[in-house]
Design a protein around this motif. Structure first.
Motif: not given
Length: 321
Positions: A221-231, A261-266, A284-296
């Motif tokens: 069976k094929p698998i897709i994995l996800r990581i919810p990235i939480i700062p 999957l990048s964390f959002m306050h929801l 509290a976190f800087d959204r732009d810096n966090f997204q850079l970290r997710v891309n890294q």
């Protein structure tokens, strides 16, 4: 055979959880209590009421909920507005939700039969055929209602409909094993690899989850994995490297894609509607810096030979409600 499930939401024409255009059923109930979850209404399997006191018009002498509730003493008011429901006394009859003219009381969850689900599914069969889509069952944790999922997927396969299960995999293996003949794709996530850290943030040990992933990887069976990235929770180098090692060394190349999957306050309002604390309110976190970290992090996984993408969907079904 289980002919009925407690369903939180049905989303048609979704494009996120599996290939093509899909119909997705979100089943109610989950054994995990992830600090960052945006869908607290999925925690309990029973049907519940959510109270949105800011919408209440009781100060205008409405009183509809008091008139229809079989036990009006379970309704608590503050400054003439409905404040909360004493949930230990509530029978979930939903009379208050049905009759509230201001929609200040919301029903979380409803019962659906197999026939009702298949009627919804058949409306979209043409879209599945043209797009390579199908049916996804998610949660909450759908394996809590695994007998219903089994019967639903069995019916889907009789009509050549692609099936996908999205699960935390926190369940006994036999609940997964019986679904193997009828499930085309599995989606799961790895929140934290260290067992103690996982339990501190989700309420459960992850050894059962990891063992189930190991067992599934030995099937075809094929698998897709996800990581919810939480700062500041699971975006550290140690956890990311350990997760990559686990995927490479223990999952037998069965992971098609790893999605971050990048964390959002929801979901904060939904927590209030249920009288529950929202644990991420102070994060509290800087959204732009966090997204850079997710891309890294995505770049790191790709360098390790794991096909990794950055998702556009939050690790919740917030937009489905």
């Amino acid at each position: 055979m289980s002919n009925q499930a407690t369903v939180l939401n049905v989303q048609r024409f979704t494009l996120h959880d599996g290939p093509g255009i899909r119909t997705e059923f979100f089943l109610k109930g989950c054994p995990l209590r992830c600090d960052w979850c945006g869908n607290p209404e999925s925690f309990n399997r029973r049907i519940e009421v959510g109270v949105y006191h800011n919408q209440c018009i009781s100060s205008q002498h409405c009183g509809t909920c008091l008139d229809v509730c079989p036990s009006p003493n379970m309704l608590t008011f503050s400054d003439d507005y409905l404040f909360e429901v004493k949930r230990d006394l509530c029978s979930s009859c939903m009379a208050c939700s049905d009759d509230c003219p201001a929609e200040a009381i919301k029903q979380w969850g409803s019962f659906m039969t197999l026939d009702e689900c298949m009627k919804t599914i058949r409306k979209d069969k043409g879209f599945y055929q043209r797009s390579g889509g199908g049916v996804t069952v998610s949660g909450g944790e759908p394996l809590l209602q695994s007998n219903f999922v089994l019967e639903l997927f069995r019916l889907c396969k009789q009509e050549n409909i692609h099936t996908c299960l999205e699960s935390s995999f926190f369940a006994n293996w036999n609940r997964i094993e019986k679904l193997l003949p009828y499930t085309d794709l599995f989606i799961s996530d790895i929140k934290l690899l260290d067992s103690q850290r996982h339990k501190a943030r989700t309420g459960v040990d992850n050894r059962k989850i990891l063992n189930n992933l190991r067992a599934l990887s030995k099937t075809e069976k094929p698998i897709i994995l996800r990581i919810p990235i939480i700062p500041s929770i699971n975006d550290d180098d140690e956890n990311i490297a350990a997760t990559a090692d686990f995927i490479i060394n223990e999952l037998n190349g069965r992971v098609q894609t790893l999605q971050l999957l990048s964390f959002m306050h929801l979901g904060e309002e939904k927590y209030r509607s249920l009288g529950l604390p929202y644990k991420m309110a102070a994060l509290a976190f800087d959204r732009d810096n966090f997204q850079l970290r997710v891309n890294q992090i995505a770049d790191y996984f790709n360098r390790r030979g794991i096909h990794c993408t950055v998702g556009t969907k939050d690790a919740s079904m917030e937009n489905a409600n």
